[in-house]
Design a protein around this motif. Structure first.
Motif, PDB file in Angstrom:
ATOM      1  N   ALA A 329       0.838  -1.197   0.000  1.00 44.73           N
ATOM      2  CA  ALA A 329       0.000   0.000   0.000  1.00 44.73           C
ATOM      3  C   ALA A 329       0.874   1.249   0.000  1.00 44.73           C
ATOM      4  O   ALA A 329       1.848   1.338   0.747  1.00 44.73           O
ATOM      5  N   ILE A 330       0.534   2.206  -0.852  1.00 43.63           N
ATOM      6  CA  ILE A 330       1.235   3.490  -0.838  1.00 43.63           C
ATOM      7  C   ILE A 330       0.458   4.441   0.070  1.00 43.63           C
ATOM      8  O   ILE A 330      -0.768   4.351   0.184  1.00 43.63           O
ATOM      9  N   PRO A 331       1.156   5.366   0.743  1.00 41.26           N
ATOM     10  CA  PRO A 331       0.480   6.231   1.729  1.00 41.26           C
ATOM     11  C   PRO A 331      -0.707   7.007   1.157  1.00 41.26           C
ATOM     12  O   PRO A 331      -1.726   7.151   1.840  1.00 41.26           O
ATOM     13  N   ALA A 336      -6.481   8.023   0.959  1.00 48.38           N
ATOM     14  CA  ALA A 336      -7.688   8.171   0.144  1.00 48.38           C
ATOM     15  C   ALA A 336      -8.799   7.257   0.646  1.00 48.38           C
ATOM     16  O   ALA A 336      -9.964   7.671   0.759  1.00 48.38           O
ATOM     17  N   MET A 337      -8.469   6.016   0.975  1.00 49.49           N
ATOM     18  CA  MET A 337      -9.486   5.080   1.459  1.00 49.49           C
ATOM     19  C   MET A 337     -10.030   5.526   2.812  1.00 49.49           C
ATOM     20  O   MET A 337     -11.226   5.364   3.096  1.00 49.49           O
ATOM     21  N   ALA A 338      -9.179   6.085   3.651  1.00 48.02           N
ATOM     22  CA  ALA A 338      -9.644   6.597   4.949  1.00 48.02           C
ATOM     23  C   ALA A 338     -10.571   7.803   4.758  1.00 48.02           C
ATOM     24  O   ALA A 338     -11.600   7.930   5.441  1.00 48.02           O
ATOM     25  N   LEU A 339     -10.227   8.676   3.821  1.00 43.01           N
ATOM     26  CA  LEU A 339     -11.052   9.856   3.570  1.00 43.01           C
ATOM     27  C   LEU A 339     -12.421   9.485   3.004  1.00 43.01           C
ATOM     28  O   LEU A 339     -13.434  10.134   3.323  1.00 43.01           O
ATOM     29  N   ILE A 340     -12.468   8.455   2.164  1.00 40.31           N
ATOM     30  CA  ILE A 340     -13.762   7.990   1.648  1.00 40.31           C
ATOM     31  C   ILE A 340     -14.634   7.490   2.793  1.00 40.31           C
ATOM     32  O   ILE A 340     -15.850   7.711   2.819  1.00 40.31           O
ATOM     33  N   TRP A 341     -14.018   6.812   3.742  1.00 38.80           N
ATOM     34  CA  TRP A 341     -14.765   6.322   4.904  1.00 38.80           C
ATOM     35  C   TRP A 341     -15.338   7.487   5.697  1.00 38.80           C
ATOM     36  O   TRP A 341     -16.503   7.472   6.107  1.00 38.80           O
ATOM     37  N   ILE A 342     -14.524   8.512   5.902  1.00 34.72           N
ATOM     38  CA  ILE A 342     -14.989   9.695   6.633  1.00 34.72           C
ATOM     39  C   ILE A 342     -16.113  10.388   5.863  1.00 34.72           C
ATOM     40  O   ILE A 342     -17.122  10.813   6.450  1.00 34.72           O
ATOM     41  N   ALA A 343     -15.952  10.495   4.544  1.00 37.43           N
ATOM     42  CA  ALA A 343     -16.989  11.129   3.722  1.00 37.43           C
ATOM     43  C   ALA A 343     -18.308  10.384   3.839  1.00 37.43           C
ATOM     44  O   ALA A 343     -19.388  10.997   3.913  1.00 37.43           O
ATOM     45  N   THR A 344     -18.247   9.052   3.871  1.00 36.17           N
ATOM     46  CA  THR A 344     -19.466   8.249   4.011  1.00 36.17           C
ATOM     47  C   THR A 344     -20.150   8.518   5.341  1.00 36.17           C
ATOM     48  O   THR A 344     -21.372   8.726   5.404  1.00 36.17           O
ATOM     49  N   CYS A 345     -19.367   8.502   6.401  1.00 33.39           N
ATOM     50  CA  CYS A 345     -19.936   8.745   7.736  1.00 33.39           C
ATOM     51  C   CYS A 345     -20.576  10.135   7.820  1.00 33.39           C
ATOM     52  O   CYS A 345     -21.684  10.294   8.369  1.00 33.39           O
ATOM     53  N   LEU A 346     -19.883  11.140   7.303  1.00 30.66           N
ATOM     54  CA  LEU A 346     -20.416  12.501   7.343  1.00 30.66           C
ATOM     55  C   LEU A 346     -21.712  12.606   6.553  1.00 30.66           C
ATOM     56  O   LEU A 346     -22.679  13.240   7.003  1.00 30.66           O
ATOM     57  N   ARG A 347     -21.741  11.986   5.365  1.00 26.18           N
ATOM     58  CA  ARG A 347     -22.949  12.085   4.536  1.00 26.18           C
ATOM     59  C   ARG A 347     -24.133  11.421   5.218  1.00 26.18           C
ATOM     60  O   ARG A 347     -25.277  11.897   5.124  1.00 26.18           O
ATOM     61  N   LEU A 348     -23.897  10.339   5.928  1.00 22.70           N
ATOM     62  CA  LEU A 348     -24.979   9.662   6.643  1.00 22.70           C
ATOM     63  C   LEU A 348     -25.398  10.434   7.889  1.00 22.70           C
ATOM     64  O   LEU A 348     -26.543  10.313   8.349  1.00 22.70           O
TER      65      LEU A 348
END
Length: 408
Positions: A329-331, A336-348
């Motif tokens: 995995a590159i940093p 990016a995968m962590a930010l997508i997770w945060i975006a999902t939580c915020l949208r919900l």
């Protein structure tokens, strides 16, 4: 290895197609809602929510699926990857579709339908020709999926142009279930396979045996749901979604997902797939229980968390080849995968943030854009290095792997 020139950009389908998917994921949301709220001109398709839905399903998702299928084709049919002119034409058709939708109010309806069909017609023809001529008959179903997606696009545009917003959204919801079904079929095999490969490479104990019967039951429940939606049996459709979500939870329980935290590349697959049963349960359960939480917001668990998250986690693997047999995995991809997770939580969370819903939605969109910017920064490595085979996985582990001997 040294960099390759621009002429090699078209040597492999994952380069232009995954790049197009990531760019459009970023640009579409940066344009609406973020850019429009800051004064940028609006896309020429009203209401804007329909443009948003169309571009994420038939723009972003479709080109990502094209990238995955055409990248996997050489393995399925034992032929070299598609390259050169055919990829240029395919991408040109996809770009033309995006331009036509951006100024759809100036394009005659028949021309709009024709332009948006070109990408799907060429992609389906390419997949069907390669799989049938290569006697990979089961994989020809991907070509059928592309045909159905193209037909859904035509119907969506016709209904939307007729002014039937609710009808268009119903079509989009049916497409969403179809997308979830495809993600389940691919992801429920791919995630444990990549996980087991990582475990073998690192000398870890094998995981549980694949839950093939549970997986088949979960897929069957989603097929039932899709058929029920098409027949207008909404209660049955959403009950089947809840059943599928429950079965997928049982499937994931055998994956030992927490153990993958040692490898962000594998963990990203698990954490993205997590949103699939959550999203199916929300979509099915909220319909049946008539809860106060808006269903239109709940579906973002599927769209942002599961579908987009898995697209990112899978396509990003093309940039993770290192010197060893195992992908690293590159940093920027991990971020990016962590930010997508945060975006999902915020949208919900947006419907629950009394008085601050718009601000939370804006924050979710901002995290989404930041995620794809980070992804693109890392994906540049996949554009610079010579093509490696396989593209989305490392070499298969063997008993002679030194790493396995050291850790066994």
């Amino acid at each position: 290895m040294g960099n390759v020139g621009l002429s090699h950009f078209w040597d492999a389908p994952y380069r232009p197609l995954f790049l197009a998917a990531a760019l459009w994921a970023l640009v579409s949301i940066a344009w609406w809602p973020l850019g429009v709220s800051l004064g940028l001109p609006k896309p020429g398709f009203t209401p804007l929510v329909l443009w948003h839905v169309h571009e994420l399903i038939f723009g972003f998702f479709s080109v990502a699926i094209a990238g995955y299928v055409l990248t996997a084709l050489p393995h399925w049919v034992c032929r070299p990857p598609e390259h050169g002119r055919i990829l240029k034409v395919l991408v040109a058709f996809w770009v033309l579709s995006r331009l036509s939708m951006a100024m759809a109010d100036r394009v005659p309806p028949l021309l709009l339908l024709s332009i948006n069909s070109l990408f799907f017609v060429l992609l389906a023809a390419l997949i069907l020709y390669r799989t049938l001529s290569g006697r990979a008959f089961s994989k020809a179903l991907f070509g059928v999926v592309v045909v159905m997606l193209g037909l859904a696009d035509i119907i969506f545009l016709k209904v939307a142009k007729a002014g039937d917003v609710s009808g268009s959204l119903e079509i989009a919801h049916a497409c969403l279930i179809g997308m979830a079904l495809l993600v389940t079929v691919v992801g429920a095999r791919l995630v444990p396979a990549f996980t087991e490969s990582w475990r073998q490479h690192s000398g870890r104990s094998a995981g549980h045996a694949p839950a093939s019967q549970l997986r088949a039951a979960a897929i069957s429940a989603q097929i039932l749901s899709l058929m029920a939606i098409l027949m207008g049996w909404s209660d049955l459709a959403h009950a089947a979604l809840v059943l599928s979500a429950s079965l997928l939870c049982l499937v994931m329980a055998r994956w030992q997902s927490l153990s993958t935290l040692a490898n962000p590349l594998v963990a990203g697959l698990h954490f993205a797939f997590f949103w699939l049963p959550v999203g199916l349960a929300l979509k099915g359960g909220l319909w049946l229980l008539s809860a106060s939480y808006p269903l239109a917001d709940a579906i973002h668990a599927l769209t942002i968390g599961a579908i987009s998250g898995l697209i990112m986690a899978i396509s990003g693997r093309a940039a993770c080849h290192g010197s060893g047999p195992q992908l690293q995995a590159i940093p920027s991809l991990s971020l990016a995968m962590a930010l997508i997770w945060i975006a999902t939580c915020l949208r919900l969370m947006a419907p629950l943030a009394a008085g601050y819903g718009t601000e939370v939605e804006t924050a979710a969109a901002t995290f989404w854009c930041a995620a794809w910017l980070s992804f693109l920064f890392g994906f540049r490595l996949a554009l610079k290095e010579p093509t490696r085979r396989p593209v989305l996985s490392g070499k298969k582990p063997t008993p002679r792997d030194p790493e396995r001997k050291r850790t066994a």
